[in-house]
Design a protein around this motif. Structure first.
Motif, PDB file in Angstrom:
ATOM      1  N   GLU A  36      -7.159  24.563 -22.705  1.00  0.00           N
ATOM      2  CA  GLU A  36      -8.143  25.027 -21.710  1.00  0.00           C
ATOM      3  C   GLU A  36      -7.733  26.405 -21.165  1.00  0.00           C
ATOM      4  N   VAL A  79     -30.487  33.377 -15.479  1.00  0.00           N
ATOM      5  CA  VAL A  79     -30.893  32.932 -14.141  1.00  0.00           C
ATOM      6  C   VAL A  79     -32.289  32.309 -14.217  1.00  0.00           C
ATOM      7  N   LYS A  93       2.369   1.865  -3.319  1.00  0.00           N
ATOM      8  CA  LYS A  93       1.360   2.382  -4.252  1.00  0.00           C
ATOM      9  C   LYS A  93       1.156   3.886  -4.027  1.00  0.00           C
ATOM     10  N   ILE A  94       1.077   4.274  -2.759  1.00  0.00           N
ATOM     11  CA  ILE A  94       0.878   5.700  -2.445  1.00  0.00           C
ATOM     12  C   ILE A  94       2.071   6.515  -2.951  1.00  0.00           C
ATOM     13  N   VAL A 133       1.234  12.195  -9.549  1.00  0.00           N
ATOM     14  CA  VAL A 133       0.478  13.432  -9.292  1.00  0.00           C
ATOM     15  C   VAL A 133       1.425  14.632  -9.365  1.00  0.00           C
ATOM     16  N   LYS A 175       1.881  15.523 -12.891  1.00  0.00           N
ATOM     17  CA  LYS A 175       0.664  16.168 -13.431  1.00  0.00           C
ATOM     18  C   LYS A 175       0.605  17.636 -12.970  1.00  0.00           C
ATOM     19  N   LEU A 176       0.925  17.857 -11.698  1.00  0.00           N
ATOM     20  CA  LEU A 176       0.911  19.230 -11.176  1.00  0.00           C
ATOM     21  C   LEU A 176       2.020  20.065 -11.810  1.00  0.00           C
ATOM     22  N   SER A 196      -2.835   5.443 -17.417  1.00  0.00           N
ATOM     23  CA  SER A 196      -3.777   4.612 -16.662  1.00  0.00           C
ATOM     24  C   SER A 196      -4.518   5.447 -15.614  1.00  0.00           C
ATOM     25  N   ILE A 197      -3.885   6.500 -15.098  1.00  0.00           N
ATOM     26  CA  ILE A 197      -4.534   7.331 -14.068  1.00  0.00           C
ATOM     27  C   ILE A 197      -5.368   8.447 -14.691  1.00  0.00           C
ATOM     28  N   TYR A 198      -4.833   9.120 -15.696  1.00  0.00           N
ATOM     29  CA  TYR A 198      -5.516  10.316 -16.222  1.00  0.00           C
ATOM     30  C   TYR A 198      -6.214  10.106 -17.565  1.00  0.00           C
ATOM     31  N   ASP A 220       0.501  21.298 -14.869  1.00  0.00           N
ATOM     32  CA  ASP A 220      -0.468  22.358 -14.532  1.00  0.00           C
ATOM     33  C   ASP A 220       0.231  23.696 -14.242  1.00  0.00           C
ATOM     34  N   TYR A 248       1.804   6.929  -6.643  1.00  0.00           N
ATOM     35  CA  TYR A 248       0.775   7.913  -6.972  1.00  0.00           C
ATOM     36  C   TYR A 248       1.290   9.334  -6.754  1.00  0.00           C
ATOM     37  N   LYS A 249       1.978   9.524  -5.641  1.00  0.00           N
ATOM     38  CA  LYS A 249       2.489  10.869  -5.337  1.00  0.00           C
ATOM     39  C   LYS A 249       3.394  11.357  -6.460  1.00  0.00           C
ATOM     40  N   GLN A 266       0.835  -1.200   0.000  1.00  0.00           N
ATOM     41  CA  GLN A 266       0.000   0.000   0.000  1.00  0.00           C
ATOM     42  C   GLN A 266       0.874   1.256   0.000  1.00  0.00           C
TER      43      GLN A 266
END
Lengths: 137, 139
Positions: free
Chosen positions: B66, B127, B6-7, B14, B17-18, B50-52, B21, B10-11, B3
């Motif tokens: 965007e 509105v 895996k974390i 991420v 990805k950031l 696989s994540i995004y 951004d 992921y970090k 676990q």
């Protein structure tokens, strides 16, 4: 026969702060941001992949829909974290959790395995709480 | 133990990805992005997708487009926008924008400008009437 939800409301305590939270942290898109006079503002956002659902970030303020007593009661309840406002879904909860945490989003519950997938709970800048889920496909 | 691994993994994804951004306006490429995640290129692309749901490069393009929409809606020129989202040439920016958004940057900007004007001039059009009436906005 009812077919769809087009608008729903999240009651917020500060629209500028809510704009920052929903747009810059959660990544929602602004749908409408219209001035309604005397400081009032009609502000709606949409989830990134659901452009047809407008979420109104509705200011809890005196005048119009709310009297002074209602504002006080609602403000207290929202700040207390009374209201669960929605369930959001994402493709990958662990990645979304890490990303939102790094942007300062406060989680009440970390990703937890549930019978339908995974779920975490987070708070918005006002105190509303949300479920963030990854549903088993 | 699994676990935690895996974390950690992921970090790192991420973080990459950031990085996109935060640095989409700069001249970044896959090498810069892989460096952020400390992965081999192949492993990184596979995990990111696989994540995004898209490759890092496609995600970078999507992010730039965007952001370009937001800048165009705010009134920046096509040239300014192309530079602000990391393109060397406004022509290649316009071509990519049209491919992704299905319209030219200037056509997109005109529509946004018209909608913004309508929102300012007649906000009640945007509105639902029940909210407008209950808030006293129709008086």
């Amino acid at each position: 026969m009812i077919t769809k939800i087009t608008h729903t409301c999240i009651y917020v305590l500060d629209q500028n702060s809510a704009y920052d939270f929903y747009v810059n942290k959660l990544g929602f898109k602004v749908h409408t941001d219209a001035p309604m006079g005397e400081g009032a503002r009609w502000l709606t956002v949409t989830p990134p992949e659901q452009p047809e659902l407008e979420i109104t970030l509705f200011l809890v303020a005196e005048g119009g829909m709310f009297d002074e007593e209602t504002v006080q009661i609602m403000t207290t309840l929202i700040k207390k974290g009374t209201f669960g406002a929605a369930v959001f879904t994402c493709k990958d909860l662990l990645a979304t959790y890490e990303e939102l945490k790094s942007k300062g989003v406060v989680f009440k519950k970390p990703p937890t395995k549930e019978f339908y997938g995974y779920e975490a709970l987070f708070l918005d800048d006002s105190g509303n709480w949300f479920s963030l889920a990854q549903i088993n496909s | 133990m699994e676990q935690y691994e895996k974390i950690y993994l992921y970090k790192r994804i991420v973080k990459a990805k950031l990085f996109i951004d935060d640095h989409y306006a700069e001249n970044i490429d896959l090498g810069n992005i892989c460096d952020q995640a400390n992965f081999s290129r192949f492993h990184f692309i596979r995990l990111f997708k696989s994540i995004y749901g898209s490759t890092p490069n496609n995600y970078l393009i999507k992010t730039r487009m965007e952001k370009a929409k937001i800048l165009l809606a705010k009134g920046h020129s096509v040239l300014e926008t192309s530079i602000m989202v990391g393109f060397d040439s406004p022509t290649s920016f316009a071509g990519m924008f049209k491919r992704i958004a299905g319209q030219t940057p200037s056509s997109f900007q005109k529509k946004q400008h018209a909608q913004k004007n309508a929102m300012q001039l007649n906000p009640l059009l945007f509105v639902p009437n029940c909210f407008a009436e209950n808030n006293g906005w129709t008086k």
